[in-house]
Design a protein around this motif. Structure first.
Motif, mmCIF file in Angstrom:
data_model
loop_
_atom_site.group_PDB
_atom_site.id
_atom_site.type_symbol
_atom_site.label_atom_id
_atom_site.label_comp_id
_atom_site.label_asym_id
_atom_site.label_seq_id
_atom_site.Cartn_x
_atom_site.Cartn_y
_atom_site.Cartn_z
ATOM 1 N N TYR A 1 0.833 -1.188 0.000
ATOM 2 C CA TYR A 1 0.000 0.000 0.000
ATOM 3 C C TYR A 1 0.875 1.249 0.000
ATOM 4 N N TYR A 2 0.513 2.187 -0.851
ATOM 5 C CA TYR A 2 1.258 3.414 -1.016
ATOM 6 C C TYR A 2 0.386 4.618 -0.710
ATOM 7 N N CYS A 3 0.955 5.603 -0.076
ATOM 8 C CA CYS A 3 0.291 6.891 0.026
ATOM 9 C C CYS A 3 0.890 7.837 -1.000
ATOM 10 N N ALA A 4 0.090 8.804 -1.424
ATOM 11 C CA ALA A 4 0.508 9.712 -2.479
ATOM 12 C C ALA A 4 -0.146 11.073 -2.281
ATOM 13 N N ARG A 5 0.396 12.064 -2.956
ATOM 14 C CA ARG A 5 -0.062 13.439 -2.774
ATOM 15 C C ARG A 5 -0.140 14.164 -4.104
ATOM 16 N N ARG A 6 -1.156 15.014 -4.251
ATOM 17 C CA ARG A 6 -1.299 15.898 -5.394
ATOM 18 C C ARG A 6 -2.203 17.058 -5.014
ATOM 19 N N PRO A 7 -2.330 18.083 -5.875
ATOM 20 C CA PRO A 7 -3.147 19.255 -5.495
ATOM 21 C C PRO A 7 -4.621 18.971 -5.288
ATOM 22 N N THR A 8 -5.216 18.092 -6.090
ATOM 23 C CA THR A 8 -6.629 17.757 -5.992
ATOM 24 C C THR A 8 -6.815 16.253 -6.083
ATOM 25 N N VAL A 9 -8.017 15.797 -5.714
ATOM 26 C CA VAL A 9 -8.306 14.366 -5.714
ATOM 27 C C VAL A 9 -8.285 13.813 -7.135
ATOM 28 N N GLU A 10 -7.675 12.655 -7.291
ATOM 29 C CA GLU A 10 -7.549 11.981 -8.571
ATOM 30 C C GLU A 10 -7.508 10.485 -8.322
ATOM 31 N N ARG A 11 -8.141 9.722 -9.206
ATOM 32 C CA ARG A 11 -8.176 8.267 -9.063
ATOM 33 C C ARG A 11 -7.037 7.560 -9.793
ATOM 34 N N LYS A 12 -6.364 8.250 -10.669
ATOM 35 C CA LYS A 12 -5.313 7.630 -11.458
ATOM 36 C C LYS A 12 -3.962 7.771 -10.771
ATOM 37 N N ALA A 13 -3.255 6.662 -10.676
ATOM 38 C CA ALA A 13 -1.941 6.688 -10.057
ATOM 39 C C ALA A 13 -0.976 7.601 -10.798
ATOM 40 N N THR A 14 -1.134 7.679 -12.106
ATOM 41 C CA THR A 14 -0.251 8.518 -12.901
ATOM 42 C C THR A 14 -0.450 9.996 -12.624
#
Length: 122
Positions: free
Chosen positions: A94-107
């Motif tokens: 399991y990985y945690c990740a971060r971006r500016p807004t919610v997104e379902r794509k890992a890319t």
């Protein structure tokens, strides 16, 4: 560069519970959406859940929405994934990740932790 570190994974029997944590370095956390993904050997990284910034709106994949709960504590720079009623098919990294807004794509996530192993025995 912001670092994300997952913890809390381990071995649990079917029907049990695990709680994963993701700690973010630095003092900037609440302005980012956060996500949880999982990956089995030889397979693509798959979306599990995500949570938005200030209002903490949650989004789940259909396969986990009745079992898992994502949450965050902005004051502590922490994100969590409560996993209930686990099954052997939940055995993944399991990985945690971060971006500016919610997104379902890992890319769509530029920042990732190194992963945390979850193993569910039958």
């Amino acid at each position: 560069q912001v670092q994300l570190v997952e913890s809390g994974g381990g071995l649990v029997q079917a029907g049990g519970t695990l709680r994963l944590s993701c700690a973010a370095s630095g003092r900037v956390f609440s302005i980012y959406a956060m996500g949880w993904f999982r990956q089995a050997p030889g397979k693509d990284r798959e979306f599990v859940a995500a949570i938005s910034t200030l209002v903490a709106t949650t989004t789940y994949s259909d396969s986990v929405k009745d079992r898992f709960t994502i949450s965050r504590d902005n004051a502590k720079n922490m994100m969590y994934l409560q996993m209930n009623n686990l099954k052997p098919e939940h055995t993944d990294v399991y990985y945690c990740a971060r971006r500016p807004t919610v997104e379902r794509k890992a890319t769509g996530y530029p920042t990732w932790g190194q992963g945390n192993q979850d193993a569910v025995s039958s």
